[in-house]
Design an enzyme around this catalytic site. Structure first.
Site, PDB file in Angstrom:
ATOM      1  N   CYS A 283     -38.068  18.720  -8.626  1.00 25.18           N
ATOM      2  CA  CYS A 283     -38.780  19.619  -9.516  1.00 25.18           C
ATOM      3  C   CYS A 283     -37.785  19.754 -10.674  1.00 25.18           C
ATOM      4  O   CYS A 283     -36.721  19.779 -10.822  1.00 25.18           O
ATOM      5  CB  CYS A 283     -38.854  21.088  -8.967  1.00 25.18           C
TER       6      CYS A 283
ATOM      7  N   CYS B  27     -33.570  20.132   0.034  1.00 21.67           N
ATOM      8  CA  CYS B  27     -34.546  21.546  -0.391  1.00 21.67           C
ATOM      9  C   CYS B  27     -34.875  22.021   1.039  1.00 21.67           C
ATOM     10  O   CYS B  27     -35.303  23.168   0.974  1.00 21.67           O
ATOM     11  CB  CYS B  27     -35.717  20.989  -0.960  1.00 21.67           C
TER      12      CYS B  27
ATOM     13  N   CYS C 236     -37.419  29.456  -2.942  1.00 19.22           N
ATOM     14  CA  CYS C 236     -38.457  28.832  -3.584  1.00 19.22           C
ATOM     15  C   CYS C 236     -38.887  27.611  -2.901  1.00 19.22           C
ATOM     16  O   CYS C 236     -40.031  27.070  -2.914  1.00 19.22           O
ATOM     17  CB  CYS C 236     -37.969  28.535  -5.101  1.00 19.22           C
ATOM     18  N   CYS C 237     -37.890  26.738  -2.678  1.00 19.77           N
ATOM     19  CA  CYS C 237     -38.097  25.450  -1.870  1.00 19.77           C
ATOM     20  C   CYS C 237     -38.894  25.861  -0.492  1.00 19.77           C
ATOM     21  O   CYS C 237     -39.816  24.936  -0.043  1.00 19.77           O
ATOM     22  CB  CYS C 237     -36.727  24.758  -1.381  1.00 19.77           C
TER      23      CYS C 237
ATOM     24  N   CYS D 185     -34.971  22.109 -11.378  1.00 15.19           N
ATOM     25  CA  CYS D 185     -33.830  22.061 -10.773  1.00 15.19           C
ATOM     26  C   CYS D 185     -33.334  20.663 -10.459  1.00 15.19           C
ATOM     27  O   CYS D 185     -32.350  20.404  -9.563  1.00 15.19           O
ATOM     28  CB  CYS D 185     -34.236  22.506  -9.030  1.00 15.19           C
TER      29      CYS D 185
END
Length: 233
Positions: free
Chosen positions: A197, A222, A111-112, A200
């Site tokens: 985010c 990240c 995702c990062c 997280c």
């Protein structure tokens, strides 16, 4: 001047002195700062704007930030007349979740990579000097950070990566922001020390490690500060 020689000279200079030395040594106008609008980023932005009023401020708009972060970003952009550049991923949140599910739960590193690392590496291509708000104290992964490093992007381009506050403590950051009336993200008042985010980010699990509240303590970075390669001396 050789980058490594300059880097050594900068180590004992104040942030303001280091900035002046850097701008004198590198006449390029292709300068940017990456900002998550945390306290360190706002200090570096304030210092830069005194010399480069229209410096591009790159914000990684992942679509997952706290609502408070978006409001603060917009507030400071108006009040400081920032040259804000919202760096966007290739897919919207809805598109990514439709294609891959909730990656921040199943594969947070991926995702990062999709929402932060790849967009930033593309966004940095036009620039020669990249300013950050990184500090050594922020994480064990940053303990060897220098104020000036030469970094190579995935395309092979080199640029200067500058961290004027590398040797600052959190106490110095907070004192400077307060003394200079720099507003701060409201999440700090709730006890957050590292703010990314929303899905997280939690309150720190370890009070001695500000980033221990990121990704449920499973990782500390990240990738945006580890994916570019530091060019060795």
């Amino acid at each position: 001047m050789d980058v490594d020689q300059l880097a050594l000279q900068l180590q004992n200079l104040t942030a303001e002195q280091a900035l002046e030395a850097l701008l004198a040594a590198n006449p390029s106008t292709r300068i940017c700062i990456t900002s998550s609008f945390q306290a360190e980023d706002m200090i570096v932005t304030a210092l830069l704007k005194k010399r480069i009023p229209d410096v591009p401020v790159l914000f990684l708009d992942t679509g997952y930030h706290f609502a408070q972060t978006y409001r603060y970003r917009d507030q400071m952009t108006r009040e400081w007349s920032l040259n804000l550049v919202n760096v966007l991923p290739g897919q919207t949140v809805a598109e990514q979740e439709s294609a891959f599910g909730i990656l921040y739960q199943s594969e947070p590193t991926r995702c990062c990579q999709l929402r932060k690392v790849e967009p930033l590496m593309r966004a940095l291509e036009p620039f020669d000097v990249w300013f950050t708000g990184l500090r050594r104290e922020q994480s064990p992964t940053r303990k060897n950070l220098r104020k000036l490093e030469l970094h190579r992007l995935p395309t092979g381009r080199n640029l200067w990566k500058v961290s004027l506050l590398a040797d600052w403590s959190w106490e110095q950051v907070w004192h400077y922001a307060t003394a200079n009336a720099i507003p701060h993200l409201p999440q700090y008042d709730e006890g957050y020390l590292s703010i990314g985010c929303q899905p997280c980010t939690t309150l720190p699990l370890d009070p001695n490690n500000p980033r221990s509240g990121r990704w449920g303590g499973t990782k500390l970075e990240c990738g945006i500060h580890t994916f570019s390669t530091q060019v060795p001396p």
